[in-house]
Design an enzyme around this catalytic site. Structure first.
Site, mmCIF file in Angstrom:
data_model
loop_
_atom_site.group_PDB
_atom_site.id
_atom_site.type_symbol
_atom_site.label_atom_id
_atom_site.label_comp_id
_atom_site.label_asym_id
_atom_site.label_seq_id
_atom_site.Cartn_x
_atom_site.Cartn_y
_atom_site.Cartn_z
ATOM 1 N N ARG A 1 -7.430 -0.702 -6.722
ATOM 2 C CA ARG A 1 -7.663 0.312 -5.880
ATOM 3 C C ARG A 1 -7.960 1.761 -6.692
ATOM 4 N NH1 ARG A 1 -4.332 1.260 -0.408
ATOM 5 N NH2 ARG A 1 -6.261 2.227 -0.092
ATOM 6 N N ASP B 1 -2.205 10.846 -2.278
ATOM 7 C CA ASP B 1 -2.389 9.720 -3.206
ATOM 8 C C ASP B 1 -2.848 10.260 -4.655
ATOM 9 O OD1 ASP B 1 -3.140 8.312 -0.441
ATOM 10 O OD2 ASP B 1 -2.788 7.037 -1.885
ATOM 11 N N ARG C 1 0.856 -1.075 -0.037
ATOM 12 C CA ARG C 1 -0.080 0.016 -0.055
ATOM 13 C C ARG C 1 0.836 1.314 0.070
ATOM 14 N NH1 ARG C 1 2.097 1.955 3.710
ATOM 15 N NH2 ARG C 1 0.789 3.590 3.636
ATOM 16 N N GLN D 1 -2.317 2.728 9.806
ATOM 17 C CA GLN D 1 -0.948 2.736 9.303
ATOM 18 C C GLN D 1 0.104 3.502 10.080
ATOM 19 O OE1 GLN D 1 -4.023 3.125 7.900
ATOM 20 N NE2 GLN D 1 -4.115 2.355 5.788
ATOM 21 N N ASN E 1 -5.535 12.395 0.592
ATOM 22 C CA ASN E 1 -4.422 11.684 1.265
ATOM 23 C C ASN E 1 -5.381 10.874 2.437
ATOM 24 O OD1 ASN E 1 -1.855 10.705 1.837
ATOM 25 N ND2 ASN E 1 -2.030 11.826 3.846
ATOM 26 N N LYS E 2 -4.867 10.117 3.200
ATOM 27 C CA LYS E 2 -5.664 9.149 4.065
ATOM 28 C C LYS E 2 -6.636 10.004 4.911
ATOM 29 C CE LYS E 2 -5.135 5.644 4.516
ATOM 30 N NZ LYS E 2 -6.475 4.654 3.701
ATOM 31 N N ALA F 1 0.902 5.140 -2.228
ATOM 32 C CA ALA F 1 0.790 5.318 -3.581
ATOM 33 C C ALA F 1 1.691 4.919 -4.353
ATOM 34 C CB ALA F 1 0.441 6.805 -3.818
HETATM 35 O O1 MRU Z 1 -4.719 3.252 2.126
HETATM 36 P P1 MRU Z 1 -3.074 3.457 1.944
HETATM 37 O O2 MRU Z 1 -2.651 2.884 3.340
HETATM 38 O O3 MRU Z 1 -2.526 2.907 0.747
HETATM 39 O O4 MRU Z 1 -3.157 4.985 1.972
HETATM 40 C C1 MRU Z 1 -1.901 5.704 2.016
HETATM 41 C C2 MRU Z 1 -1.614 7.109 2.087
HETATM 42 O O5 MRU Z 1 -2.599 7.553 2.338
HETATM 43 C C3 MRU Z 1 -0.359 7.674 2.193
HETATM 44 O O6 MRU Z 1 -0.298 8.827 2.803
HETATM 45 C C4 MRU Z 1 -0.116 8.063 0.371
HETATM 46 O O7 MRU Z 1 -0.315 6.752 -0.245
HETATM 47 C C5 MRU Z 1 1.202 8.537 0.346
HETATM 48 S S1 MRU Z 1 2.609 7.299 0.376
HETATM 49 C C6 MRU Z 1 3.802 7.971 -0.103
#
Ligand code: MRU
EC number: 5.3.1.23
Length: 339
Positions: free
Chosen positions: A85, A231, A50, A190, A241-242, A52
Site C-alpha cells: 500500500r 496515514d 489495515r 470502516q 487520512n481516509k 497505518a
Molecule cells: O484504508 P484504511 O482502512 O487502512 O484507512 C485507515 C485510515 O484512514 C485510518 O484513519 C488511519 O490509518 C489511522 S489508523 C490509527
C-alpha cells in the site's frame, strides 16, 4: 482480549502472523493466518489488516516470515512488502527499521532472531504509543461528551487502543460519560463496520451516521469535537487520512468545532514539505460500483476511488502524538515537537 477490552488485531505466534480478518467484520470474527511474505502482502493489500500502525507492525512480522537462503532474500522481502500500500508511511517506517537490522547485523546465524526482536519491539512500542496518545488526547476531550470520528483509528488499526479512539477509551475507562458518532465511511464502511464494532465491544456508546449527515449534526450543535487518525502527516502538519476527512475538517471549522488529529510520531513524513506531496492510493472501481457485490453504478459511468484525502494544517485545531499536543500545528512547532 487485552486489559482494555479491545480485541488484539494481530499476533505473532509460533512463527505465524495471525490477523483478525477485518474484511469479515462485523458479521464474523475470524482470523487469517499468514505464513509467508506473499500472504502478508496480500492481507495488507486486501485490507484484512489495515490502519497505518497495524500495517507497519504486520509488515515487520511479514519480514520475519521470509525464510531466505541469504541476507539478500530479506531485503527482497522488505522491497516486496513495501509495494502493498502506498499512503500510510508507518509501513515504510517499520520496513526501514527492519532493513537497518538486516544491514547492521554481522552474523547471518543471528539474523532471524534479531529481526523477530525488532518486530516485537515495534509492536510493543505501538502499545505504549496508544496509551500515551490516550492520556494526552484525553486532556483535549475532557469537557466533551459527543465526539465525531471518521474511518477506524481504533484498536483494530493499531495494537491496542488506537490513535483517535485512544482518548475516548481513556476517558471511558476513567468513568467520563462519552459517546461517539461514527461516520459510516464510504466506500468500505470502516466506520460502520469496524469503529462501531470495537466501541460496542468495549461498551462505549456509539451511533453510526452516513457521511453526508455530519454537516447537519455539526450545525445543530450535537458534536463537541471531531477526532480522526492519519496515514501520513507532512512536515507542515497537512494530514492524509481516509477519504472524507477533509470535508469534515471544513465543516468543523465552519461550525467552530475543534478538529483534532491523533497519530504517532511514526506517521510523520518530514521529508515532505506539505500534503500535496503525499502519494494517495487509488483503489479499484468495484469498491464503489458494487458494494457488497450489488452493482449500483452503470458500466458506462466512470468511477474515481481515492482512498485518502489531505486536510490542510490550518483546519487542524491540534495534533496529538505520544509526545504530547501541538496546537495550531505548523512546520516549526512540529519540528520542535518531534526533535
Ligand atoms: O484504508 P484504511 O482502512 O487502512 O484507512 C485507515 C485510515 O484512514 C485510518 O484513519 C488511519 O490509518 C489511522 S489508523 C490509527
Amino acid at each position: 482480549m487485552n486489559d482494555t477490552t479491545v480485541p488484539e488485531t494481530l499476533a505473532y505466534t509460533n512463527g505465524r502472523l495471525v490477523l483478525i480478518d477485518q474484511t469479515r467484520l462485523p458479521g464474523e470474527l475470524v482470523t487469517l493466518v499468514c505464513e509467508d511474505v506473499e500472504q502478508t502482502h496480500d492481507a495488507i493489500r486486501r485490507l484484512v489488516v489495515r490502519g497505518a500502525p497495524a500495517i507497519g507492525i504486520a509488515a515487520a512480522y511479514g519480514v520475519c516470515l521470509a525464510k531466505p537462503a541469504n541476507r539478500a532474500g530479506y531485503l527482497s522481502a522488505i522491497e516486496r512488502l513495501a509495494t502493498s500500500r502506498p499512503t500510510a508511511v508507518n509501513l515504510f517506517w517499520a520496513l526501514d527499521r527492519m532493513k537497518a537490522v538486516v544491514e547492521s547485523t554481522s552474523s547471518d546465524d543471528d539474523l532471524a532472531g534479531v529481526l523477530q526482536a525488532e518486530a516485537i519491539a515495534i509492536h510493543d512500542q505501538d502499545r505504549m504509543m496508544c496509551r500515551d496518545i490516550g492520556r494526552h488526547g484525553a486532556t483535549l476531550l475532557r469537557d466533551c461528551h459527543a465526539v465525531l470520528t471518521h474511518c477506524n483509528a481504533g484498536g483494530l488499526a493499531t495494537s491496542m487502543w488506537g490513535t483517535a479512539l485512544a482518548p475516548i477509551y481513556h476517558l471511558h475507562q476513567s468513568g467520563h460519560a462519552i459517546e461517539v458518532f461514527a461516520d459510516e465511511t464510504r466506500p468500505l464502511l470502516q466506520g460502520a463496520r469496524l469503529t462501531a464494532w470495537e466501541l460496542s465491544q468495549a461498551g462505549v456508546p456509539v451511533t453510526v451516521l452516513t457521511d453526508s449527515m455530519a454537516g447537519s449534526l455539526l450545525r445543530t450543535g450535537k458534536i463537541d469535537a471531531v477526532i480522526v487518525g492519519a496515514d501520513r502527516i507532512a512536515a507542515n502538519g497537512d494530514a492524509a487520512n481516509k477519504i472524507g476527512t477533509y470535508p469534515l475538517a471544513v465543516l468543523a471549522k465552519y461550525h467552530d468545532v475543534p478538529f483534532y488529529v491523533a497519530a504517532p510520531s511514526s506517521t510523520f513524513d518530514l521529508s515532505l514539505a506539505n500534503g500535496d506531496l503525499i502519494p494517495i492510493e487509488q483503489r479499484a472501481r468495484i469498491e464503489v460500483s458494487s458494494p457488497h457485490g450489488v452493482c449500483v453504478v452503470p458500466d458506462a459511468a466512470n468511477v474515481i476511488n481515492p482512498a485518502f484525502d489531505v486536510t490542510p494544517a490550518d483546519l487542524i485545531t491540534a495534533i496529538v502524538t505520544e509526545l504530547g499536543v501541538v496546537e495550531s500545528p505548523d512546520t516549526e512547532k512540529l519540528a520542535r515537537h518531534l526533535a
